[in-house]
Write a protein that holds these residues in place. Structure first.
Motif, PDB file in Angstrom:
ATOM      1  N   LYS A 264       0.797  -1.006   0.073  1.00 29.68           N
ATOM      2  CA  LYS A 264       0.036  -0.060  -0.111  1.00 29.68           C
ATOM      3  C   LYS A 264       0.751   1.094  -0.056  1.00 29.68           C
ATOM      4  O   LYS A 264       1.836   1.371   0.715  1.00 29.68           O
ATOM      5  CB  LYS A 264      -1.009   0.117   1.541  1.00 29.68           C
ATOM      6  N   ILE A 265       0.512   2.267  -0.792  1.00 28.12           N
ATOM      7  CA  ILE A 265       1.349   3.381  -0.964  1.00 28.12           C
ATOM      8  C   ILE A 265       0.297   4.488  -0.797  1.00 28.12           C
ATOM      9  O   ILE A 265      -1.082   4.481  -1.388  1.00 28.12           O
ATOM     10  CB  ILE A 265       2.038   3.452  -2.163  1.00 28.12           C
ATOM     11  N   ILE A 266       0.796   5.843  -0.667  1.00 24.66           N
ATOM     12  CA  ILE A 266       0.181   7.175  -0.738  1.00 24.66           C
ATOM     13  C   ILE A 266       0.286   7.649  -2.280  1.00 24.66           C
ATOM     14  O   ILE A 266       1.309   7.773  -2.621  1.00 24.66           O
ATOM     15  CB  ILE A 266       0.553   8.214   0.257  1.00 24.66           C
ATOM     16  N   VAL A 267      -0.934   8.039  -2.785  1.00 26.20           N
ATOM     17  CA  VAL A 267      -0.884   8.619  -4.194  1.00 26.20           C
ATOM     18  C   VAL A 267      -1.968   9.683  -4.123  1.00 26.20           C
ATOM     19  O   VAL A 267      -2.718  10.002  -3.399  1.00 26.20           O
ATOM     20  CB  VAL A 267      -1.266   7.510  -5.185  1.00 26.20           C
ATOM     21  N   THR A 268      -1.975  10.373  -5.218  1.00 30.20           N
ATOM     22  CA  THR A 268      -3.008  11.569  -5.146  1.00 30.20           C
ATOM     23  C   THR A 268      -4.329  10.945  -5.795  1.00 30.20           C
ATOM     24  O   THR A 268      -4.380   9.899  -6.467  1.00 30.20           O
ATOM     25  CB  THR A 268      -2.319  12.661  -6.513  1.00 30.20           C
ATOM     26  N   ASN A 269      -5.162  11.655  -5.450  1.00 27.82           N
ATOM     27  CA  ASN A 269      -6.592  11.463  -6.015  1.00 27.82           C
ATOM     28  C   ASN A 269      -7.051  12.398  -7.174  1.00 27.82           C
ATOM     29  O   ASN A 269      -7.521  13.402  -6.738  1.00 27.82           O
ATOM     30  CB  ASN A 269      -7.702  11.566  -4.716  1.00 27.82           C
ATOM     31  N   ILE A 270      -6.577  11.982  -8.340  1.00 25.72           N
ATOM     32  CA  ILE A 270      -6.772  13.115  -9.369  1.00 25.72           C
ATOM     33  C   ILE A 270      -7.691  12.523 -10.424  1.00 25.72           C
ATOM     34  O   ILE A 270      -8.127  11.457 -10.366  1.00 25.72           O
ATOM     35  CB  ILE A 270      -5.388  13.316 -10.172  1.00 25.72           C
ATOM     36  N   ARG A 271      -8.043  13.801 -11.226  1.00 24.71           N
ATOM     37  CA  ARG A 271      -9.204  13.453 -12.161  1.00 24.71           C
ATOM     38  C   ARG A 271      -8.473  12.985 -13.499  1.00 24.71           C
ATOM     39  O   ARG A 271      -7.338  13.377 -13.562  1.00 24.71           O
ATOM     40  CB  ARG A 271     -10.079  14.678 -12.251  1.00 24.71           C
ATOM     41  N   ASN A 272      -9.252  12.398 -14.545  1.00 24.91           N
ATOM     42  CA  ASN A 272      -8.321  12.075 -15.726  1.00 24.91           C
ATOM     43  C   ASN A 272      -9.512  12.541 -17.033  1.00 24.91           C
ATOM     44  O   ASN A 272      -9.429  11.763 -18.025  1.00 24.91           O
ATOM     45  CB  ASN A 272      -8.327  10.791 -15.839  1.00 24.91           C
ATOM     46  N   GLU A 273     -10.111  13.705 -16.639  1.00 24.05           N
ATOM     47  CA  GLU A 273     -10.969  14.055 -17.983  1.00 24.05           C
ATOM     48  C   GLU A 273     -10.967  15.485 -17.787  1.00 24.05           C
ATOM     49  O   GLU A 273     -10.538  16.216 -16.934  1.00 24.05           O
ATOM     50  CB  GLU A 273     -12.397  13.560 -17.822  1.00 24.05           C
ATOM     51  N   LEU A 274     -11.351  16.024 -19.291  1.00 27.97           N
ATOM     52  CA  LEU A 274     -11.573  17.370 -19.082  1.00 27.97           C
ATOM     53  C   LEU A 274     -13.096  17.783 -19.643  1.00 27.97           C
ATOM     54  O   LEU A 274     -13.712  17.098 -19.974  1.00 27.97           O
ATOM     55  CB  LEU A 274     -10.724  17.985 -20.550  1.00 27.97           C
ATOM     56  N   PRO A 275     -13.280  19.306 -19.612  1.00 25.31           N
ATOM     57  CA  PRO A 275     -14.797  19.757 -19.893  1.00 25.31           C
ATOM     58  C   PRO A 275     -14.909  19.316 -21.393  1.00 25.31           C
ATOM     59  O   PRO A 275     -14.061  19.208 -22.172  1.00 25.31           O
ATOM     60  CB  PRO A 275     -14.715  20.948 -19.623  1.00 25.31           C
ATOM     61  N   GLU A 276     -16.146  19.091 -21.676  1.00 24.96           N
ATOM     62  CA  GLU A 276     -16.481  19.037 -22.907  1.00 24.96           C
ATOM     63  C   GLU A 276     -16.362  20.663 -23.432  1.00 24.96           C
ATOM     64  O   GLU A 276     -16.106  21.586 -23.079  1.00 24.96           O
ATOM     65  CB  GLU A 276     -17.993  18.499 -23.236  1.00 24.96           C
ATOM     66  N   ASP A 277     -16.688  20.429 -25.084  1.00 20.40           N
ATOM     67  CA  ASP A 277     -16.694  21.860 -25.529  1.00 20.40           C
ATOM     68  C   ASP A 277     -15.457  22.728 -25.702  1.00 20.40           C
ATOM     69  O   ASP A 277     -15.477  23.726 -25.393  1.00 20.40           O
ATOM     70  CB  ASP A 277     -17.929  22.630 -25.064  1.00 20.40           C
ATOM     71  N   ILE A 278     -14.467  21.878 -26.124  1.00 19.00           N
ATOM     72  CA  ILE A 278     -13.101  22.504 -26.505  1.00 19.00           C
ATOM     73  C   ILE A 278     -13.257  23.371 -27.946  1.00 19.00           C
ATOM     74  O   ILE A 278     -13.253  22.706 -28.944  1.00 19.00           O
ATOM     75  CB  ILE A 278     -11.924  21.564 -26.535  1.00 19.00           C
ATOM     76  N   HIS A 279     -13.289  24.698 -27.895  1.00 18.49           N
ATOM     77  CA  HIS A 279     -13.363  25.429 -28.991  1.00 18.49           C
ATOM     78  C   HIS A 279     -12.265  26.055 -29.644  1.00 18.49           C
ATOM     79  O   HIS A 279     -11.925  26.104 -30.845  1.00 18.49           O
ATOM     80  CB  HIS A 279     -14.521  26.240 -28.597  1.00 18.49           C
ATOM     81  N   LEU A 280     -11.265  26.557 -28.670  1.00 21.49           N
ATOM     82  CA  LEU A 280     -10.105  27.217 -29.149  1.00 21.49           C
ATOM     83  C   LEU A 280      -9.103  26.713 -28.181  1.00 21.49           C
ATOM     84  O   LEU A 280      -9.244  26.259 -26.979  1.00 21.49           O
ATOM     85  CB  LEU A 280     -10.240  28.667 -28.704  1.00 21.49           C
ATOM     86  N   ILE A 281      -7.871  26.555 -28.751  1.00 23.15           N
ATOM     87  CA  ILE A 281      -6.446  26.236 -28.216  1.00 23.15           C
ATOM     88  C   ILE A 281      -5.521  27.387 -28.335  1.00 23.15           C
ATOM     89  O   ILE A 281      -5.321  27.640 -29.501  1.00 23.15           O
ATOM     90  CB  ILE A 281      -6.123  25.000 -28.309  1.00 23.15           C
ATOM     91  N   VAL A 282      -5.020  28.086 -27.272  1.00 23.27           N
ATOM     92  CA  VAL A 282      -3.910  28.881 -27.358  1.00 23.27           C
ATOM     93  C   VAL A 282      -2.944  28.522 -26.846  1.00 23.27           C
ATOM     94  O   VAL A 282      -2.669  28.310 -25.625  1.00 23.27           O
ATOM     95  CB  VAL A 282      -4.349  30.329 -26.798  1.00 23.27           C
TER      96      VAL A 282
END
Length: 412
Positions: A264-282
């Protein structure tokens, strides 16, 4: 013919999603399925296969240009507001509580614990200052979960964390200074809700089985002879799985061997998804950040990024996403840059330790794209060969949600 086919599925043309097995996470085994008999114009720098955009498709509409102008103005305001010289834990002077040295209590940072409870109960306090503290570790996890990526989570104050804080503040109607104020901390806690920032994880047989490579040679000619550019150790794989700096993972688990199933180890409790509707990337070269906007021109996410270098600068202007390929073969061409003594084209197998990591998001600018990296802790701190380099996990998150036709602008 085989070499030509492999090269055809390489860096410049990895836009067909069906060209490879659809592994969705960095830790899965790599079993690429090469599409054969694919016609290309150039075996070294081929054009897009199947899902390529035409010149007409890559054109920017007046509405898209208007949206880009608004997004650019938002980022200019953000850059002007950030205090790049600040300690991210130093509260504004007006909020600081003055105490004499005789009555000042011991610093909460000095008393903080790197245990599971200590990490999850770490709290904000005035004038934290620079360093590696549990409060920063908890902050980084909450920023990650709020779609303001700090890059590799290491529990330390630093430029990537400052940039992530400024993005979070911008997205949540706070003054985007990059300083961890009490107001910002409270907003992060509210977003995180009751989810712990760190959890206990049990190492599995699958974690230990890999596949793993004994080592990854620096020479591309030797890499080209390998079956796959896999992880080389369990801690490297687990670090990427939980968005953590590998040394930080070891720091949190000093007694772990990382060699036993059931450990057993300690790790982060992170998300693996982004919001929908990616319209622009800068892609902001000066900030070394990638920013995402939705169709309502709202900033919805950011990532630290390595964007070009003085020798091989990233392109200028505006382009379109043409497709996404997971676990790509990498085509090395000495006409682009020379690695070591390699003066002939090479085809390198897939893997998280490939030069472009384990995902490629192609752009309408030939041979340029957004991709992962074998060195996540160096993101935004080193140079690239002109492309936009993210951590493997951030690149994979983006690759799951971005669609062909999304506008990408390079901003100085």
């Amino acid at each position: 013919m085989f070499v030509r086919t492999i090269l055809a599925m390489s860096l410049g043309c990895l836009f067909a999603g069906t060209a490879f097995a659809t592994a969705t996470t960095a830790e899965q085994p790599l079993k690429p399925k090469v599409v054969t008999n694919t016609a290309v114009e150039d075996p070294i720098n081929p054009l897009a296969v199947g899902a390529a955009s035409s010149a007409q498709d890559a054109q920017i509409t007046p509405q898209e240009q208007q949206d880009l102008n608004k997004a650019s103005q938002t980022l200019q305001n953000l850059q002007q507001s950030e205090d790049n010289t600040a300690d991210i834990g130093t509260a504004p002077a007006s909020a600081a509580v003055a105490t004499s040295s005789a009555t000042a209590p011991t610093s909460p940072a000095a008393k903080a614990s790197w245990t599971l409870d200590g990490l999850n109960n770490a709290s904000w306090f005035d004038n934290i200052g620079k360093g590696q503290f549990p409060v920063y570790a908890r902050t980084q996890v909450m920023l990650n979960n709020a779609h303001a990526s700090p890059g590799a989570i290491d529990g330390a104050s630093g430029k990537n964390t400052l940039k992530a804080l400024a993005t979070f503040q911008q997205m949540n109607g706070l003054q985007p200074t990059g300083t961890l104020t009490k107001e910002t901390w409270d907003a992060l806690i509210a977003k995180q809700s009751n989810r712990p920032a760190f959890v206990e994880y049990t190492i599995t047989d699958a974690d230990l089985q890999g596949p793993y490579a004994a080592s990854i040679p620096h020479d591309y000619a030797l890499q080209a002879k390998m079956k796959g550019l896999y992880y080389t150790r369990v801690t490297e794989m687990l670090g990427e799985k939980f968005h953590m700096d590998e040394d930080f993972l070891k720091k949190l688990n000093p007694k772990a061997t990382f060699k036993k199933a059931g450990e057993k180890i300690i790790v982060t409790n992170i998300r693996n998804e982004l919001p929908e509707d990616i319209h622009l990337i800068v892609a902001h070269k000066g900030a070394k950040q990638l920013y995402l906007f939705n169709s309502r021109n709202q900033m919805i996410a950011s990532f630290p990024a390595t964007i070009g270098s003085a020798d091989t600068p990233s392109p200028e202007g505006t382009y379109k996403v043409t497709g996404v390929a997971q676990n790509p073969w990498y085509s090395y061409s000495p006409s682009n840059f020379i690695q070591g003594k390699n003066l002939k084209p090479l085809s390198l197998p897939p893997g998280p330790n490939a030069p472009v990591g384990n995902i490629w998001i192609g752009l309408s600018k030939k041979s340029f794209g957004i991709h992962g990296t074998p060195n996540p802790s160096a993101i935004s701190k080193t140079a690239s060969h002109g492309c936009i380099r993210l951590t493997n996990w951030d690149a994979n998150d983006l690759g799951k949600k971005v669609r062909s036709g999304v506008t990408v602008k390079f901003l100085n």
